[in-house]
Enzyme design. Structure first.
Site, PDB file in Angstrom:
ATOM      1  CE  LYS A  65       1.652  -0.438   1.324  1.00 15.71           C
ATOM      2  NZ  LYS A  65       0.653  -0.269   0.282  1.00 15.71           N
ATOM      3  N   GLY A 129       4.713  -3.365  -9.981  1.00 13.13           N
ATOM      4  CA  GLY A 129       5.305  -3.135  -8.664  1.00 13.13           C
ATOM      5  C   GLY A 129       4.417  -3.732  -7.577  1.00 13.13           C
ATOM      6  N   GLY A 130       4.629  -3.278  -6.346  1.00 13.05           N
ATOM      7  CA  GLY A 130       3.878  -3.805  -5.208  1.00 13.05           C
ATOM      8  C   GLY A 130       2.378  -3.610  -5.352  1.00 13.05           C
ATOM      9  CB  ILE A 219      -4.128   2.994  -7.799  1.00 11.43           C
ATOM     10  CG1 ILE A 219      -2.633   3.057  -8.075  1.00 11.43           C
ATOM     11  CG2 ILE A 219      -4.734   1.744  -8.400  1.00 11.43           C
ATOM     12  CD1 ILE A 219      -1.855   2.006  -7.281  1.00 11.43           C
TER      13      ILE A 219
END
Ligand code: ATR
Length: 277
Positions: A65, A129-130, A219
């Site tokens: 990403k 994090g991302g 998530i």
């Protein structure tokens, strides 16, 4: 025939192909979507071959990403702020990168249909994090005023919060996981973006002080119910797993590629079936 892909390493487990192929079929769009295993050292060559082939678009997943950003021609400002791209559109030979992960999460939060007010909700975002970064920016862009980040390594949360003012966003607070646990009753929305609960039966923090009316989101979508969600639901909270975010990020990518809105119910059904829900 249009060609779409998802590239990642690993990629076998991806649910994106079944979800997008079902959507193309339902809308009568002549297109295919395939998962391709691309290891980091092959990324640049894969992008070159995609350009040569004249593919229409692709999704990017772990671990590409960030690396994909230097291999495409233009990046949407929101994706620049997040520092990651998950969706690429081929617009007449120009590859344009977007990030639909965070927006997908915000859409999933609003889909709960509860009083999720950006002005009054107090959000605890667990992780730095991302995924946390994408969600953080999307929440800020959607006008959420009170966001606190808690992370195991506080220094990683500091990076996100310190960058915020440079991007025109309000700086927010940081807590250790232990502090967040002790102050949990301050928060109306709690979001787990860490991997805790995915391959284990653990929780990123204990829920003893959880407000009964709280919304708890994870998530993670595999398992469908993490220990965090199970415990939150036992305490009377409203819970949401990662399926809706996954579906919404996919729907936003689909719209970027085709200009059409896919059927969310169909996408959910396909994903739930794959996950055995
Ligand atoms: P992603 O891109 O999916 O967000 P990542 O960038 O590797 O993945 O971030 C993982 C997040 O999960 C981080 O916030 C990480 O905490 P650290 O910054 O301290 O590494 C968090 N995380 C992973 N394993 C954890 C664990 N066992 N306990 C608490 N947090 C954990």
């Amino acid at each position: 025939m249009q060609n779409y892909y998802v590239i990642g390493d690993p990629i076998k487990q991806s649910l994106s192909p079944v979800m997008h192929n079902a959507s193309f079929q339902a809308l009568g769009i002549d297109a295919t979507y395939q998962a391709v295993h691309v290891v980091p050292k092959e990324l640049s060559d894969w992008v070159t071959s995609f350009r040569k082939q004249g593919g229409n678009g692709f999704n990017v997943t772990i671990p590409h990403k960030v690396a994909i950003m230097s291999l495409i021609d233009e990046i949407d400002p929101a994706a620049v702020s997040i520092g990651a791209v998950n969706t690429v559109l081929n617009q007449n030979g120009k590859l344009i990168g977007y990030n639909t992960d965070g927006k997908g999460f915000v859409a999933s939060l609003h889909s709960l249909g509860l009083a999720v007010s950006p002005l009054t909700s107090h959000i605890l975002l667990i992780g730095a994090g991302g995924a946390a970064k994408g969600i953080y920016y999307a929440l800020c862009e959607s006008g959420f005023q009170h966001i606190t980040i808690a992370n195991r390594s506080v220094e990683n949360a500091v990076v996100i919060v310190e960058e915020a003012p440079k991007k025109g966003l309000k700086p927010n607070a940081i807590l250790t996981l232990q502090q967040a646990e002790q102050q949990l009753d301050r928060f109306s929305i709690i979001i787990n973006t860490t991997s805790v609960g995915m391959a284990d039966d653990l929780m990123p923090l204990q829920l003893d002080k959880l407000k009964q009316q709280a919304i708890v989101c994870d998530i993670i979508y595999n398992p469908l119910e993490t220990r965090l969600l199970m415990m939150a639901s036992m305490r009377g909270a409203t819970t949401q797993n990662g399926v809706e975010m996954f579906v919404r990020q996919g729907a936003l990518a689909f719209e970027i590629w085709t200009g059409q809105q896919p059927n969310l119910d169909l996408m959910r059904k396909v994903v739930d079936t794959q996950l055995g829900g």
